[in-house]
Motif scaffolding. Structure first.
Motif, PDB file in Angstrom:
ATOM      1  N   THR A   1      -1.482   3.426   7.178  1.00  0.00           N
ATOM      2  CA  THR A   1      -3.042   3.193   8.028  1.00  0.00           C
ATOM      3  C   THR A   1      -4.198   2.320   7.208  1.00  0.00           C
ATOM      4  O   THR A   1      -4.697   1.783   7.331  1.00  0.00           O
ATOM      5  CB  THR A   1      -3.503   4.749   7.332  1.00  0.00           C
TER       6      THR A   1
ATOM      7  N   GLN B   1      -2.543   1.980  13.968  1.00  0.00           N
ATOM      8  CA  GLN B   1      -0.669   2.988  12.512  1.00  0.00           C
ATOM      9  C   GLN B   1      -0.300   2.738  13.491  1.00  0.00           C
ATOM     10  O   GLN B   1       1.017   2.400  12.834  1.00  0.00           O
ATOM     11  CB  GLN B   1      -2.077   3.992  12.589  1.00  0.00           C
TER      12      GLN B   1
ATOM     13  N   HIS C   1       0.925  -1.213   0.204  1.00  0.00           N
ATOM     14  CA  HIS C   1      -0.067  -0.174   0.211  1.00  0.00           C
ATOM     15  C   HIS C   1       0.557   1.290  -0.305  1.00  0.00           C
ATOM     16  O   HIS C   1       0.704   2.058   0.016  1.00  0.00           O
ATOM     17  CB  HIS C   1      -0.620   0.220   1.153  1.00  0.00           C
ATOM     18  N   GLU C   2       2.401   0.742   0.572  1.00  0.00           N
ATOM     19  CA  GLU C   2       3.114   2.161   1.030  1.00  0.00           C
ATOM     20  C   GLU C   2       1.980   3.287   1.436  1.00  0.00           C
ATOM     21  O   GLU C   2       1.810   4.452   1.290  1.00  0.00           O
ATOM     22  CB  GLU C   2       3.374   2.994  -0.293  1.00  0.00           C
ATOM     23  N   ASN C   3       1.428   2.470   2.748  1.00  0.00           N
ATOM     24  CA  ASN C   3       0.932   3.450   3.277  1.00  0.00           C
ATOM     25  C   ASN C   3       0.439   3.043   4.130  1.00  0.00           C
ATOM     26  O   ASN C   3      -0.066   1.744   4.578  1.00  0.00           O
ATOM     27  CB  ASN C   3      -0.608   3.680   3.002  1.00  0.00           C
TER      28      ASN C   3
ATOM     29  N   ARG D   1       3.557  11.310   4.836  1.00  0.00           N
ATOM     30  CA  ARG D   1       3.305   9.557   3.961  1.00  0.00           C
ATOM     31  C   ARG D   1       4.582   8.901   3.999  1.00  0.00           C
ATOM     32  O   ARG D   1       5.564   9.527   5.062  1.00  0.00           O
ATOM     33  CB  ARG D   1       3.033  10.395   2.788  1.00  0.00           C
TER      34      ARG D   1
END
Length: 298
Positions: A23, A33, A19-21, A58
């Motif tokens: 959350t 998170q 996801h490169e995320n 990010r």
């Protein structure tokens, strides 16, 4: 010998890298998170290299993280594939354990409709009066009689077990059964069954002390009901199981009194398998079928 980093942290890294995320990874894995961030940091410390650039609001993969992400993701795909066959095999067979009485008087007559509704699934019915041990028996769900209270099992009450004497019309015509006390003077099927003394005492009959009287002894209510229809005696039966025979006058109830000892039939299965799809499908079918047969509340 493999030298592997903590697999829990690797699993979190794979989702976060995909996801490169953090959350989004947390939402997929059912974590916070902060927990995702902690597991990634733990992995980075173990490897000695950063896997993500942390920027305001990010994260992005570092070169090392990008090199690791693809083979790790393929490895998880391979693991998923290795177990997919086992999941499919498990989903393809539903094994049900229940008593001889419940199987012969109700479930076996209806189970075909579940099979028709789910043609992709094989169904195996085991009939035994021995309680299933889910830890060692190859059984998915059980329908058992009792008062509940079995540890570590989901327990859903299906029907109360009540009982009253029944016999064939021909038997009733050949014997005088004007009062409950008259049942002491006619042939009883399974007179050793404690239901007899319980029902008679609730009906105000003074039950003689001592051992049970002689008579035909059968090992299940299913057999007792058929023996009663054959005119062999009066049997203590649960009306729910014999409602069609009562409606068609193969059996009659000399008295309206119903008794119970607090028992019921329960659907049970291990708590950790509550959300297994085939168990959820069987539960939904079973409750719908029973709702059609149970009397509507007044």
């Amino acid at each position: 010998m493999r030298t592997l980093p903590p697999l829990a942290a690797v699993r979190v890294f794979e989702a976060a890298a995909r996801h490169e995320n953090f959350t989004a990874a947390a939402a997929e894995l059912g974590m916070t998170q902060a927990a995702v961030s902690y597991q990634v940091k733990l992995l980075e410390e173990r490897l000695g290299v950063p896997l993500f650039h942390r920027e305001k609001r990010r994260v992005t993969l570092t070169e090392a993280g990008r090199r690791a992400a693809a083979p790790v993701s393929r490895a998880f795909d391979a693991i998923d594939g290795a177990f997919a066959g086992l999941r499919a095999e498990d989903e393809g067979l539903l094994t049900i354990s229940t008593s001889n009485t419940f199987a012969n008087t109700w479930l076996a007559w209806r189970l075909g409709s579940f099979q028709v509704a789910h043609p992709e699934m094989a169904v195996r019915l085991q009939t035994t009066d021995i309680l299933t041990d889910f830890a060692i028996d190859d059984v998915d769900v059980a329908i058992r009689a009792g008062r509940g209270g079995w540890p570590d099992l989901v327990q859903e009450k299906l029907i109360a077990i009540d009982f009253t004497p029944m016999c064939s019309p021909n038997f009733l015509a050949r014997h005088t059964i004007a009062t409950p006390a008259d049942l002491l003077d006619v042939p009883q099927i399974s007179p050793h069954d404690p239901w007899w003394a319980h029902w008679l005492r609730e009906a105000g009959v003074d039950v003689p002390p001592g051992p049970p009287r002689a008579g035909v002894r059968l090992d299940s209510q299913a057999h007792e009901g058929h023996a009663a229809m054959a005119g062999q005696g009066a049997a203590m039966l649960t009306p729910f199981f014999w409602r069609n025979d009562l409606a068609e006058r193969r059996l009659v109830r000399p008295f309206e009194q119903l008794s119970t000892r607090g028992y019921a039939y329960w659907l049970v299965y291990p708590e950790h398998r509550r959300n297994v799809p085939k168990i959820k499908r069987f539960r939904a079918w079973l409750t719908a079928e029973l709702a059609r047969d149970l009397p509507s509340p007044v």
